[in-house]
Design a protein around this motif. Structure first.
Motif, PDB file in Angstrom:
ATOM      1  N   ASP A 145       0.763  -1.097  -0.009  1.00 41.37           N
ATOM      2  CA  ASP A 145       0.021  -0.028  -0.123  1.00 41.37           C
ATOM      3  C   ASP A 145       1.054   1.053   0.060  1.00 41.37           C
ATOM      4  O   ASP A 145       1.718   1.464   0.953  1.00 41.37           O
ATOM      5  CB  ASP A 145      -0.779  -0.084   1.229  1.00 41.37           C
ATOM      6  CG  ASP A 145      -1.795   1.073   1.071  1.00 41.37           C
ATOM      7  OD1 ASP A 145      -1.915   2.018   0.538  1.00 41.37           O
ATOM      8  OD2 ASP A 145      -3.025   0.975   1.870  1.00 41.37           O
ATOM      9  N   PRO A 146       0.911   2.103  -1.055  1.00 38.44           N
ATOM     10  CA  PRO A 146       1.736   3.273  -1.110  1.00 38.44           C
ATOM     11  C   PRO A 146       1.557   4.313  -0.028  1.00 38.44           C
ATOM     12  O   PRO A 146       2.367   5.106   0.169  1.00 38.44           O
ATOM     13  CB  PRO A 146       1.607   3.688  -2.397  1.00 38.44           C
ATOM     14  CG  PRO A 146       0.128   3.371  -2.907  1.00 38.44           C
ATOM     15  CD  PRO A 146       0.014   1.821  -2.396  1.00 38.44           C
ATOM     16  N   GLU A 147       0.263   4.194   0.561  1.00 34.54           N
ATOM     17  CA  GLU A 147      -0.101   5.255   1.542  1.00 34.54           C
ATOM     18  C   GLU A 147       0.179   4.853   2.819  1.00 34.54           C
ATOM     19  O   GLU A 147      -0.015   5.491   3.937  1.00 34.54           O
ATOM     20  CB  GLU A 147      -1.611   5.700   1.294  1.00 34.54           C
ATOM     21  CG  GLU A 147      -1.921   6.420  -0.149  1.00 34.54           C
ATOM     22  CD  GLU A 147      -3.269   6.625  -0.212  1.00 34.54           C
ATOM     23  OE1 GLU A 147      -4.180   6.529   0.778  1.00 34.54           O
ATOM     24  OE2 GLU A 147      -3.840   7.119  -1.325  1.00 34.54           O
TER      25      GLU A 147
END
Length: 412
Positions: free
Chosen positions: A141-143
């Motif tokens: 998850d990039p966030e």
């Protein structure tokens, strides 16, 4: 004191070093992990011709099929989708390779171009779009500030974050003191209503970090005298794991929590001889408690206890969970087969090397053995003279082979 602080700061910046043996062990571990995920598939042939495989590694190419309604095998991922945006799905059951069919807009498979327009028995969940869990987030998850490992449901095969499976506390997940799982398989809270019949079985099928196996079996055997089964106490099993509220804070996990269910424990259940039902209850008359839909954590060997009488088998088929009685469906069996393929492959490689050496004449054998010994000595000299606080670079490795070449020129 200030100097000590500076020294400590520099120590923190020093990259960890590993020996050649540790490095090789690391490579071997990575190769084993890859073989386990791929099921020992060498990725040379498209699996389409083998039909719907019980379990195989599957990939989704979002470059070719952005809607995520197609999956490809390992070989096609490598040969037909190199450089594309590919989602690794680990393994899927009862799947047939889609590569090059009607969903790929006229782009034929390079390995097996002759395919039916679609594979109607394939199923596709949100994972094929790169989304997972009830939160439908990507992985990685990039966030997310920290990537949290997820667990896979053995029914729907989706992956879930532990804090998104309907539990009010992560402490209810069966784990040991080191945080390692004590359960063999996991059934998510969305799929657990389909498996409510499992409450008819003895407590030994549940994985638990809060109650010992011996306590669970004793408690349940008292409730299943004469081969009949009553409903297991709902509160005790609301999470799929028996809970002793009086000692939940102080009880320890016994070593046999994750061992196979012993034959003596299995004797609590009836057998299927003569078509008899193990649980002695018409499975179709049971109903789920809709107010307490919780995930289930299953112990090692739990599938082997499932009844296979005609009534129960039909029940499984009607609800799409017939795979639970198929030994080859489990990840444990899949990895076991992968290990066997790996061992066979390594034996073949060793045999090929031995045959090659045996095919050489005496002079050639001496030259090869001498070359291996020279390389070993060169590496040893390099490691003895190398500063362990520094990182080995590609230039360092190249210099080793240049030194070997120069020594060979002087001797020739």
């Amino acid at each position: 004191m200030a100097g000590d602080g500076i020294d400590a700061a520099f120590e923190d910046e020093v990259e960890p070093t590993v020996t050649i043996g540790e490095y090789l062990d690391g490579i071997e571990a990575e190769e084993l992990e890859a073989d386990l995920v791929l099921g020992g598939d060498d990725g040379n042939e498209c699996t389409y011709g083998a039909g719907y495989l019980k379990r195989q590694a599957v990939f989704s190419c979002l470059t070719c099929v952005p809607d995520g309604v197609a999956g490809v095998c390992t070989a096609c991922c490598l040969a037909c989708h190199d450089g594309h945006e590919v989602v690794e799905l680990w393994t899927k059951r009862n799947f047939r390779c889609d590569c090059g069919n009607s969903k790929f807009g006229g782009h034929l498979c390079k390995l097996s171009p002759e395919k039916d327009p679609e594979n109607p028995a394939n199923s596709y969940n949100q994972n094929f779009k790169g989304s997972y869990c009830t939160c439908s987030r990507p992985y990685p998850d990039p966030e997310a500030k920290e990537q949290v490992e997820m667990i896979q449901c053995c029914i729907c095969e989706d992956w879930f974050h532990e804090d998104h499976i309907g539990l009010d506390s992560l402490e209810k997940i069966p784990k040991d003191e080191e945080g390692e799982p004590l359960y063999e398989e996991f059934i998510c809270h969305q799929c657990s209503p389909v498996c409510y019949f499992l409450k008819l079985y003895p407590d030994m099928i549940w994985a638990s970090s809060n109650q010992s196996v011996s306590e669970a079996v004793t408690a349940d055997s008292n409730g299943m005298e004469g081969g009949s089964s009553g409903h297991v106490d709902t509160e005790k099993n609301e999470n799929g794991a028996p809970v002793d509220h009086r000692s939940i804070e102080n009880t320890s996990v016994e070593e046999n929590c994750t061992k196979d269910i012993e034959a003596s424990d299995k004797s609590i259940l009836g057998d299927n001889s003569g078509g008899n039902c193990k649980i002695g209850v018409d499975i179709n008359t049971t109903s789920a408690d809709s107010e307490k839909i919780m995930p289930l954590f299953m112990s090692k060997g739990w599938r082997e206890t499932l009844c296979k009488c005609g009534t129960c088998t039909n029940f499984y088929a009607q609800r799409g969970i017939a795979h639970l009685t198929d030994k080859e469906d489990s990840i444990e069996e899949y990895e076991k087969i992968a290990k066997q393929k790996r061992e066979k492959k390594l034996e073949q490689q060793e045999g090929a090397e031995a045959n090659f050496i045996n095919s050489l004449d005496h002079v050639q054998k001496i030259e090869i053995l001498s070359g291996i010994n020279d390389m070993k000595n060169e590496f040893q000299s390099f490691m003895e003279s190398f500063d362990p606080s520094k990182t080995v670079t590609s230039d360092d490795v190249q210099s080793i082979f240049k030194n070997l070449a120069r020594k060979k020129q002087r001797l020739s």
